[in-house]
Design a protein around this motif. Structure first.
Motif, PDB file in Angstrom:
ATOM      1  N   SER A 325      -4.285  -1.697   4.855  1.00 42.88           N
ATOM      2  CA  SER A 325      -5.176  -2.108   3.764  1.00 42.88           C
ATOM      3  C   SER A 325      -5.958  -3.379   4.082  1.00 42.88           C
ATOM      4  CB  SER A 325      -4.372  -2.313   2.473  1.00 42.88           C
ATOM      5  OG  SER A 325      -3.654  -3.542   2.492  1.00 42.88           O
ATOM      6  N   GLN A 326      -5.543  -4.113   5.102  1.00 47.85           N
ATOM      7  CA  GLN A 326      -6.279  -5.320   5.476  1.00 47.85           C
ATOM      8  C   GLN A 326      -7.617  -4.990   6.141  1.00 47.85           C
ATOM      9  OE1 GLN A 326      -5.066  -8.479   4.648  1.00 47.85           O
ATOM     10  NE2 GLN A 326      -3.567  -7.237   3.556  1.00 47.85           N
ATOM     11  N   ILE A 327      -7.762  -3.755   6.661  1.00 49.52           N
ATOM     12  CA  ILE A 327      -9.008  -3.409   7.360  1.00 49.52           C
ATOM     13  C   ILE A 327      -9.689  -2.173   6.783  1.00 49.52           C
ATOM     14  CG2 ILE A 327      -8.161  -4.418   9.519  1.00 49.52           C
ATOM     15  CD1 ILE A 327      -8.186  -1.271  10.394  1.00 49.52           C
ATOM     16  N   VAL A 328      -9.000  -1.420   5.927  1.00 45.24           N
ATOM     17  CA  VAL A 328      -9.550  -0.182   5.372  1.00 45.24           C
ATOM     18  C   VAL A 328      -9.347  -0.201   3.863  1.00 45.24           C
ATOM     19  CG1 VAL A 328      -9.334   2.342   5.336  1.00 45.24           C
ATOM     20  CG2 VAL A 328      -9.013   1.104   7.481  1.00 45.24           C
ATOM     21  N   ASN A 329     -10.307   0.289   3.091  1.00 44.32           N
ATOM     22  CA  ASN A 329     -10.101   0.468   1.656  1.00 44.32           C
ATOM     23  C   ASN A 329      -8.903   1.386   1.454  1.00 44.32           C
ATOM     24  OD1 ASN A 329     -12.394  -1.049   0.849  1.00 44.32           O
ATOM     25  ND2 ASN A 329     -13.696   0.694   1.327  1.00 44.32           N
ATOM     26  N   ALA A 330      -7.945   0.979   0.618  1.00 43.53           N
ATOM     27  CA  ALA A 330      -6.699   1.719   0.537  1.00 43.53           C
ATOM     28  C   ALA A 330      -6.035   1.556  -0.822  1.00 43.53           C
ATOM     29  CB  ALA A 330      -5.730   1.252   1.634  1.00 43.53           C
ATOM     30  N   ILE A 331      -5.247   2.569  -1.183  1.00 44.06           N
ATOM     31  CA  ILE A 331      -4.346   2.478  -2.331  1.00 44.06           C
ATOM     32  C   ILE A 331      -2.992   3.055  -1.939  1.00 44.06           C
ATOM     33  CG2 ILE A 331      -6.197   2.571  -4.043  1.00 44.06           C
ATOM     34  CD1 ILE A 331      -5.357   5.509  -4.581  1.00 44.06           C
ATOM     35  N   HIS A 332      -1.959   2.623  -2.645  1.00 41.88           N
ATOM     36  CA  HIS A 332      -0.579   3.039  -2.360  1.00 41.88           C
ATOM     37  C   HIS A 332       0.187   3.090  -3.686  1.00 41.88           C
ATOM     38  CE1 HIS A 332       3.638   2.519  -0.970  1.00 41.88           C
ATOM     39  NE2 HIS A 332       3.239   2.979   0.207  1.00 41.88           N
ATOM     40  N   PRO A 333      -0.203   3.982  -4.599  1.00 36.73           N
ATOM     41  CA  PRO A 333       0.499   4.059  -5.886  1.00 36.73           C
ATOM     42  C   PRO A 333       1.896   4.646  -5.733  1.00 36.73           C
ATOM     43  CG  PRO A 333      -1.043   5.857  -5.687  1.00 36.73           C
ATOM     44  CD  PRO A 333      -1.289   4.971  -4.497  1.00 36.73           C
ATOM     45  N   TYR A 334       2.730   4.364  -6.745  1.00 39.43           N
ATOM     46  CA  TYR A 334       4.085   4.931  -6.814  1.00 39.43           C
ATOM     47  C   TYR A 334       4.126   5.989  -7.902  1.00 39.43           C
ATOM     48  CZ  TYR A 334       5.619   1.373  -3.587  1.00 39.43           C
ATOM     49  OH  TYR A 334       5.771   0.619  -2.456  1.00 39.43           O
ATOM     50  N   ILE A 335       4.804   7.088  -7.604  1.00 40.74           N
ATOM     51  CA  ILE A 335       4.867   8.212  -8.533  1.00 40.74           C
ATOM     52  C   ILE A 335       6.332   8.531  -8.823  1.00 40.74           C
ATOM     53  CG2 ILE A 335       4.660   9.899  -6.633  1.00 40.74           C
ATOM     54  CD1 ILE A 335       2.983  11.606  -8.678  1.00 40.74           C
ATOM     55  N   GLY A 336       6.659   8.646 -10.099  1.00 41.75           N
ATOM     56  CA  GLY A 336       8.050   8.747 -10.513  1.00 41.75           C
ATOM     57  C   GLY A 336       8.662  10.126 -10.335  1.00 41.75           C
ATOM     58  N   VAL A 337       9.934  10.131  -9.927  1.00 48.18           N
ATOM     59  CA  VAL A 337      10.710  11.370  -9.849  1.00 48.18           C
ATOM     60  C   VAL A 337      11.745  11.451 -10.962  1.00 48.18           C
ATOM     61  CG1 VAL A 337      10.375  11.600  -7.362  1.00 48.18           C
ATOM     62  CG2 VAL A 337      12.396  10.393  -8.218  1.00 48.18           C
ATOM     63  N   GLY A 338      11.870  10.365 -11.749  1.00 49.63           N
ATOM     64  CA  GLY A 338      12.827  10.363 -12.851  1.00 49.63           C
ATOM     65  C   GLY A 338      14.250  10.108 -12.374  1.00 49.63           C
ATOM     66  N   GLY A 339      15.191  10.252 -13.306  1.00 56.41           N
ATOM     67  CA  GLY A 339      16.591  10.036 -12.981  1.00 56.41           C
ATOM     68  C   GLY A 339      16.993   8.581 -13.076  1.00 56.41           C
ATOM     69  N   GLU A 340      18.246   8.313 -12.819  1.00 59.94           N
ATOM     70  CA  GLU A 340      18.806   6.968 -12.941  1.00 59.94           C
ATOM     71  C   GLU A 340      18.840   6.206 -11.627  1.00 59.94           C
ATOM     72  OE1 GLU A 340      19.581   5.618 -15.841  1.00 59.94           O
ATOM     73  OE2 GLU A 340      18.905   7.481 -16.793  1.00 59.94           O
ATOM     74  N   ALA A 341      18.763   6.916 -10.504  1.00 63.78           N
ATOM     75  CA  ALA A 341      18.877   6.267  -9.204  1.00 63.78           C
ATOM     76  C   ALA A 341      17.562   5.617  -8.808  1.00 63.78           C
ATOM     77  CB  ALA A 341      19.293   7.278  -8.143  1.00 63.78           C
ATOM     78  N   SER A 342      17.650   4.617  -7.944  1.00 63.00           N
ATOM     79  CA  SER A 342      16.468   3.960  -7.396  1.00 63.00           C
ATOM     80  C   SER A 342      16.451   4.134  -5.888  1.00 63.00           C
ATOM     81  CB  SER A 342      16.446   2.477  -7.764  1.00 63.00           C
ATOM     82  OG  SER A 342      17.631   1.834  -7.341  1.00 63.00           O
ATOM     83  N   ASN A 343      15.320   3.824  -5.293  1.00 64.39           N
ATOM     84  CA  ASN A 343      15.130   4.023  -3.858  1.00 64.39           C
ATOM     85  C   ASN A 343      16.235   3.360  -3.049  1.00 64.39           C
ATOM     86  OD1 ASN A 343      12.491   4.112  -5.342  1.00 64.39           O
ATOM     87  ND2 ASN A 343      11.767   4.817  -3.345  1.00 64.39           N
ATOM     88  N   HIS A 344      16.594   4.011  -1.959  1.00 66.93           N
ATOM     89  CA  HIS A 344      17.614   3.564  -1.020  1.00 66.93           C
ATOM     90  C   HIS A 344      19.021   3.677  -1.602  1.00 66.93           C
ATOM     91  CE1 HIS A 344      14.800   1.339   1.993  1.00 66.93           C
ATOM     92  NE2 HIS A 344      14.177   2.337   1.401  1.00 66.93           N
ATOM     93  N   GLN A 345      19.182   4.486  -2.635  1.00 70.37           N
ATOM     94  CA  GLN A 345      20.506   4.872  -3.129  1.00 70.37           C
ATOM     95  C   GLN A 345      20.710   6.362  -2.851  1.00 70.37           C
ATOM     96  OE1 GLN A 345      20.400   3.746  -7.321  1.00 70.37           O
ATOM     97  NE2 GLN A 345      21.477   1.846  -6.855  1.00 70.37           N
ATOM     98  N   PRO A 346      21.961   6.781  -2.615  1.00 73.30           N
ATOM     99  CA  PRO A 346      22.194   8.203  -2.351  1.00 73.30           C
ATOM    100  C   PRO A 346      21.658   9.111  -3.445  1.00 73.30           C
ATOM    101  CG  PRO A 346      24.146   6.926  -1.817  1.00 73.30           C
ATOM    102  CD  PRO A 346      23.200   5.981  -2.484  1.00 73.30           C
ATOM    103  N   GLY A 347      21.755   8.668  -4.694  1.00 79.49           N
ATOM    104  CA  GLY A 347      21.267   9.479  -5.788  1.00 79.49           C
ATOM    105  C   GLY A 347      19.773   9.704  -5.755  1.00 79.49           C
ATOM    106  N   PHE A 348      19.037   8.776  -5.132  1.00 79.76           N
ATOM    107  CA  PHE A 348      17.594   8.961  -5.063  1.00 79.76           C
ATOM    108  C   PHE A 348      17.246  10.063  -4.073  1.00 79.76           C
ATOM    109  CE2 PHE A 348      13.135   7.976  -4.189  1.00 79.76           C
ATOM    110  CZ  PHE A 348      12.665   7.782  -5.483  1.00 79.76           C
ATOM    111  N   ALA A 349      18.014  10.181  -2.999  1.00 82.75           N
ATOM    112  CA  ALA A 349      17.792  11.303  -2.076  1.00 82.75           C
ATOM    113  C   ALA A 349      17.964  12.624  -2.812  1.00 82.75           C
ATOM    114  CB  ALA A 349      18.758  11.211  -0.902  1.00 82.75           C
TER     115      ALA A 349
END
Length: 381
Positions: A325-349
Motif C-alpha cells: 500500500s505504500q506504492i500502490v492504491n490499496a485496500i485490505h478490509p476484514y470480513i466476518g465469519v461469525g462465531g466466538e473464536a478469533s484469529n489464531h485460535q483453533p476455533g477460528f480454523a
C-alpha cells in the motif's frame, strides 16, 4: 457501460461458487507453512488457468508465488490486482482464514474478467506466500511486483466485518544466545548459561513495557531453552516481534528492545545474535475512495459494520499488504465469519469452513469485484 455490469459480475460469482468453495475447502484440509505452499499455490493457479488466465509460476524467482493475468480484448484502461494468501500457521492450520482469502480473490477476479472487455480492465491475481511472518509480498515488491497495478485489493477473514485495516508496523526477529555447556552440579563454574540470558532479557522487556507508548506491542516465544536439567544450556533461541503505529516509531522502539536482549548477554557472558526473519512490515496506506466503495457494496450484500469495537481489533494485525500500500492504491478490509473464536485460535480454523464461511467467501468475492468495477469506472471516465 451497461447498467447491469455489476449484476453480471455478481452473477458470475454465483456461477463459479462451487469451484470457489471446493478450492477453499481443499486449501483448508491441506495447510502448508510459509514458503512451502507448493500444493496450495498450484491449486489456486489451476482454477484461474482453467478459466483462461495466463499463469506465470514460479513468479519473480519465488517458487510458491504466481501471477495470473487476463487482458481485455481492447486497450487496457485500468489494471486491478487481487492478492491471494494461502500460508497456514504452525500447529493451527488455517486459523487465520487464508484459504478464504485465496478463494475470495479468485472469485473476484473471475467476476471482473466476465465484464472486463467492455470496461477495458486488465485483471491480475498475484499469489503471495509467507504472509505469516515471512514477508512474501515484500520480497515480490522488491523484485518489481505490483507496481503496474492501479488498484490492489484483498479481503481478510475476521470474527466481524471491519472496513479499514489499521495494522501495526512490525519487526520479526530470531534471537539466539550462545553460552558454554557444563555439568550443573559438578562444574557449574565452567558454564555460561544461555537460558539465563534469555530470562534476563525477558525480564528487562517486561519492565520496559511500563515506559512504552500506548499501543505498541513487544511479544515473543522462546523456542529452545535447553536440553537437560543437569546441563547448563549452551544455546537458547526465540522469535520476537516488535510492533508500532508507524515505521518511524518502530525504528526507535527496536533500539530500546535490542538493549534488553543485550542486557541478557552482558549479565551472563553469552553471545547474542539477532537475525531479522523478514523485512519490516509497514503500516497501511488506505485508498479511502476505494474503501468507501467497498463499504457500500458490502452493505448492499447485507454485511454489517456496526460491531462491538472489542471484537473488531483484528484490523490492527500486521500485514505485508502494508508495504504494497505504500506504492500502490490499496485496500485490505476484514470480513466476518461469525462465531466466538478469533484469529489464531483453533476455533477460528473451524469457523473458516462450513456454511457461514461459504457465505463470507461469496460475499467477499462479490464485494471486491464490485469495488474494482466502481473504482475503474471512477478513474477512467
Amino acid at each position: 457501460m451497461s447498467s447491469d455490469v455489476k449484476y453480471r459480475a455478481g452473477a458470475r460469482v454465483a456461477e463459479v461458487s462451487g469451484e470457489l468453495i471446493a478450492l477453499s475447502n481443499q486449501l483448508h484440509a491441506d495447510p502448508e507453512l510459509g514458503w512451502q505452499e507448493h500444493r496450495s499455490s498450484a491449486a489456486v493457479a489451476a482454477v484461474l488457468a482453467a478459466h483462461g488466465f495466463a499463469i506465470e509460476q514460479p513468479y519473480l524467482g519465488v517458487e510458491t508465488a504466481f501471477r495470473a493475468v487476463r487482458l481485455p480484448a481492447a486497450a487496457t484502461a485500468f489494471t486491478v490486482g487481487f492478492l491471494a494468501e494461502y500460508d497456514a500457521l504452525p500447529g493451527l492450520g488455517h486459523a487465520c482464514g487464508h484459504n478464504l482469502i485465496s478463494a475470495m480473490s479468485v472469485g473476484a477476479a473471475l467476476a471482473v474478467a466476465a465484464v472486463a472487455d467492455e470496461l477495458g480492465i486488465a485483471v491480475e491475481v498475484i499469489g503471495t506466500p509467507a504472509e505469516e511472518g515471512g514477508g512474501g509480498k515484500i520480497v515480490l515488491l522488491e523484485r518489481g511486483a505490483f507496481q503496474n497495478l492501479d488498484l490492489a485489493l484483498m479481503a481478510h477473514p475476521a470474527p466481524v466485518d471491519v472496513a479499514e485495516a489499521r495494522p501495526f508496523a512490525v519487526t520479526h526477529w530470531h534471537v539466539r544466545y550462545d553460552g558454554q555447556a557444563a555439568h550443573a552440579a559438578a562444574y557449574p563454574e565452567r558454564g555460561v548459561n544461555a537460558n539465563d540470558a534469555f530470562l534476563v532479557a525477558q525480564l528487562a522487556i517486561a519492565l520496559l513495557r511500563q515506559q512504552l507508548p500506548a499501543g505498541v506491542r513487544v511479544h515473543g516465544v522462546q523456542t529452545r531453552g535447553g536440553e537437560a536439567p543437569n546441563a547448563i544450556p549452551e544455546r537458547t533461541e526465540g522469535r520476537w516481534y516488535v510492533r508500532a503505529e508507524t515505521t518511524e516509531q518502530l525504528l526507535e522502539l527496536e533500539q530500546r528492545v535490542l538493549k534488553c536482549f543485550e542486557a541478557g548477554a552482558l549479565a551472563t557472558g553469552a553471545t547474542l545474535t539477532v537475525t531479522p526473519e523478514s523485512e519490516r512490515y509497514a503500516e497501511m496506506r488506505t485508498d479511502e475512495a476505494a474503501l468507501g466503495h467497498y463499504r457500500g457494496n458490502a452493505v448492499v450484500l447485507g454485511r454489517n459494520f456496526d460491531v462491538d469495537p472489542i471484537a473488531a481489533t483484528m484490523n490492527r494485525a500486521s500485514t505485508d499488504m502494508g508495504n504494497v500500500s505504500q506504492i500502490v492504491n490499496a485496500i485490505h478490509p476484514y470480513i466476518g465469519v461469525g462465531g466466538e473464536a478469533s484469529n489464531h485460535q483453533p476455533g477460528f480454523a473451524a469457523a473458516c469452513v462450513g456454511a457461514a464461511a461459504e457465505r463470507t467467501l461469496l460475499d467477499g468475492a462479490t464485494a471486491l469485484a464490485w469495488t474494482a468495477i466502481d473504482v475503474a469506472r471512477d478513474r477512467t471516465t
